[in-house]
Design a protein around this motif. Structure first.
Motif, PDB file in Angstrom:
ATOM      1  N   GLY A 100       0.777  -1.221   0.000  1.00 28.98           N
ATOM      2  CA  GLY A 100       0.000   0.000   0.000  1.00 28.98           C
ATOM      3  C   GLY A 100       0.813   1.278   0.000  1.00 28.98           C
ATOM      4  O   GLY A 100       0.236   2.372   0.009  1.00 28.98           O
ATOM      5  N   ILE A 101       2.129   1.191  -0.023  1.00 32.33           N
ATOM      6  CA  ILE A 101       3.011   2.359  -0.011  1.00 32.33           C
ATOM      7  C   ILE A 101       3.610   2.534  -1.404  1.00 32.33           C
ATOM      8  O   ILE A 101       4.019   1.562  -2.044  1.00 32.33           O
ATOM      9  CB  ILE A 101       4.116   2.203   1.043  1.00 32.33           C
ATOM     10  N   THR A 102       3.671   3.771  -1.873  1.00 36.53           N
ATOM     11  CA  THR A 102       4.163   4.073  -3.213  1.00 36.53           C
ATOM     12  C   THR A 102       5.653   4.368  -3.203  1.00 36.53           C
ATOM     13  O   THR A 102       6.150   5.123  -2.362  1.00 36.53           O
ATOM     14  CB  THR A 102       3.417   5.277  -3.802  1.00 36.53           C
ATOM     15  N   TYR A 103       6.371   3.758  -4.149  1.00 38.63           N
ATOM     16  CA  TYR A 103       7.791   4.022  -4.366  1.00 38.63           C
ATOM     17  C   TYR A 103       7.999   4.355  -5.839  1.00 38.63           C
ATOM     18  O   TYR A 103       7.223   3.919  -6.704  1.00 38.63           O
ATOM     19  CB  TYR A 103       8.647   2.809  -3.987  1.00 38.63           C
ATOM     20  N   HIS A 104       9.057   5.089  -6.147  1.00 41.57           N
ATOM     21  CA  HIS A 104       9.379   5.453  -7.523  1.00 41.57           C
ATOM     22  C   HIS A 104      10.616   4.680  -7.965  1.00 41.57           C
ATOM     23  O   HIS A 104      11.662   4.738  -7.316  1.00 41.57           O
ATOM     24  CB  HIS A 104       9.642   6.956  -7.645  1.00 41.57           C
ATOM     25  N   ILE A 105      10.493   3.953  -9.065  1.00 43.95           N
ATOM     26  CA  ILE A 105      11.638   3.182  -9.562  1.00 43.95           C
ATOM     27  C   ILE A 105      11.975   3.639 -10.982  1.00 43.95           C
ATOM     28  O   ILE A 105      11.143   4.217 -11.688  1.00 43.95           O
ATOM     29  CB  ILE A 105      11.373   1.665  -9.505  1.00 43.95           C
ATOM     30  N   ASN A 106      13.207   3.371 -11.368  1.00 39.48           N
ATOM     31  CA  ASN A 106      13.685   3.718 -12.701  1.00 39.48           C
ATOM     32  C   ASN A 106      14.285   2.471 -13.329  1.00 39.48           C
ATOM     33  O   ASN A 106      15.074   1.761 -12.695  1.00 39.48           O
ATOM     34  CB  ASN A 106      14.733   4.843 -12.608  1.00 39.48           C
ATOM     35  N   LEU A 107      13.926   2.205 -14.580  1.00 33.45           N
ATOM     36  CA  LEU A 107      14.346   0.949 -15.216  1.00 33.45           C
ATOM     37  C   LEU A 107      15.432   1.110 -16.264  1.00 33.45           C
ATOM     38  O   LEU A 107      16.033   0.114 -16.657  1.00 33.45           O
ATOM     39  CB  LEU A 107      13.131   0.272 -15.863  1.00 33.45           C
ATOM     40  N   GLY A 108      15.695   2.299 -16.727  1.00 37.74           N
ATOM     41  CA  GLY A 108      16.572   2.411 -17.879  1.00 37.74           C
ATOM     42  C   GLY A 108      17.934   3.021 -17.656  1.00 37.74           C
ATOM     43  O   GLY A 108      18.772   3.004 -18.559  1.00 37.74           O
TER      44      GLY A 108
END
Length: 476
Positions: free
Chosen positions: A291-299
């Motif tokens: 239920g907690i939002t995180y920001h990820i980067n894939l590139g």
């Protein structure tokens, strides 16, 4: 255990075991007969065995306390699956054992018998090794049982057979029991880990294939909402199942060749992921975990910004935090531990050597409704070794200090090469003075080659070196 009026006679009589349990009124135990019990267990605990006397003592306590024993001479075994590829030091098998000729049997009896016959423990059994637990509980399950009456002989026996309902096997056992040799993936072109998270509305970031654990050494597949992130260790031969866009849930697939020594990937070789199939992900993908939002980067980097194997630890941390809690997160990376602590109301300080990662802490907090920053949250850009000493000199104190260092690093005044395997005690000794007398020092490592008992011993030494002689060590 049944309380004052009932008793657990057979099956899953211990609180962490799963499956069927036979409860009987205490004054009617002489009228009941256990005709048959069947169990499934995951065998493979690093050859670390539980004490047979402790297992049987627990079984007697759970049931009648009469010392009545089961008859193991006619026990039947069936190995349902094996995971051996790439697991020379940690083979695992799912084994079914049936006691067909009556007598009281429990999950503990099944564990004792499997240890005797296979010379290995049941995975996750704390009686075998309380530190190096390879599962969150001992993986044993009572899947079938037949019970009859010794008084009313005309009554039909009551039979419940879990083999007729394989979907009822708990997820933690199913991950092993439904994998045949080489962990076959049979549903469409790609199956992935069937651990219930795919249908969890509060989590859309998790691991689908976990390398050698699933029978594919060096092959890891992580899901981040609609994108999959594949990591392939080039030293290993061959690939595992390749994810496809055609599963109906995936927008794009990224691929990253990795090294056994990941420390060279970001500094020397500048390895970055490539889009293998489908549409590219945006710069930052919002994902959810509990239920907690995180920001990820894939590139951009071999690190996405969150380590999925710490999901349970983040959930634990949230339970430890409230509005009166102050947290120091060392080697914070993008601040995932800080974010989850902040959602529980805690004040946080995030410390890391890379400002690029720290810049992502505040936007993630704001995405979770944490808007009050000044006086509540701070980010310190600098060397953790130096800053631990500085904070201690200032007299700073925290309710929780988190140490989640990389396996190797360069730090300290002399900028020497540092490693968890050799120097964890030094780091713990630096951090311990910052912990309040009733606080928590949370230590963790991603070093797969470091045994849990050695890691614990180094943490204990660091506490002793810091004068924390009354500190108590617990595994989370």
């Amino acid at each position: 255990k049944g309380g004052k009026h009932w008793v657990a006679l057979a099956g899953a009589t211990e609180i962490d075991d799963s499956g069927l349990v036979f409860l009987c009124p205490r004054d009617r135990t002489d009228a009941a007969h256990i005709d048959r019990c069947g169990y499934v267990a995951i065998v493979g605990n690093g050859k670390k065995l539980a004490s047979r006397s402790k297992l049987l003592k627990a079984s007697k306590t759970s049931a009648l306390g009469t010392g009545e024993m089961f008859d193991d001479s006619t026990a039947q075994f069936d190995i349902r699956s094996r995971l051996k590829t790439g697991r020379d030091r940690d083979p695992v098998m799912a084994v079914a054992v049936t006691f067909p000729d009556g007598g009281i049997s429990t999950c503990s009896h099944a564990v004792a018998l499997l240890q005797d016959r296979l010379n290995d423990g049941v995975r996750g059994d704390a009686l075998g090794d309380p530190l190096d637990r390879r599962a969150s509980r001992r993986l044993v399950h009572c899947e079938s049982m037949s019970v009859s009456s010794l008084v009313n002989l005309d009554d039909e026996p009551v039979v419940v057979d879990g083999e007729d309902f394989p979907e009822l096997l708990p997820d933690d056992l199913a991950n092993y029991a439904y994998r045949r040799d080489y962990a076959s993936f049979v549903k469409g072109s790609f199956l992935g880990r069937q651990n219930g998270l795919a249908s969890n509305g509060l989590t859309n970031a998790y691991r689908e294939i976990n390398g050698a654990t699933d029978g594919f050494p060096g092959w890891i597949v992580d899901r981040y909402d609609k994108w999959l992130f594949v990591q392939h260790q080039e030293e290993e031969v061959g690939r595992g199942p390749l994810p496809s866009l055609h599963d109906g849930y995936t927008t794009g697939v990224y691929y990253l060749p990795t090294k056994a020594d990941r420390s060279v990937m970001g500094t020397i070789e500048k390895v970055t992921p490539t889009l293998l199939e489908g549409q590219p992900a945006p710069d930052f993908v919002p994902v959810m975990e509990n239920g907690i939002t995180y920001h990820i980067n894939l590139g951009e980097s071999f690190s996405t910004g969150i380590f999925l194997d710490q999901r349970l630890q983040r959930a634990w941390l949230k339970e430890c935090c409230n509005e009166d809690t102050r947290v120091l997160n060392c080697f914070a990376h993008t601040g995932a531990f800080s974010v989850v602590a902040a959602t529980a109301g805690a004040k946080t300080v995030s410390l890391d050597l890379d400002k690029k990662w720290l810049d992502r802490v505040r936007p993630q907090m704001e995405a979770n409704g944490v808007s009050e920053w000044e006086g509540h949250h701070d980010c310190i850009y600098g060397d953790c070794f130096d800053w631990l000493a500085r904070l201690a000199k200032r007299g700073e104190q925290f309710d929780i200090v988190i140490l989640d260092p990389p396996s190797t690093s360069v730090g300290g005044k002399k900028k020497k090469r540092w490693s968890v395997k050799n120097d964890m005690a030094e780091l713990v000794a630096l951090a311990a003075p910052l912990v309040k007398s009733d606080g928590l020092l949370f230590t963790t490592t991603n070093s797969a080659s470091l045994p849990a008992d050695k890691f614990a011993a180094m943490c204990k030494k660091g506490l002793m070196d810091a004068g924390k002689v009354d500190a108590r060590l617990e595994r989370v």
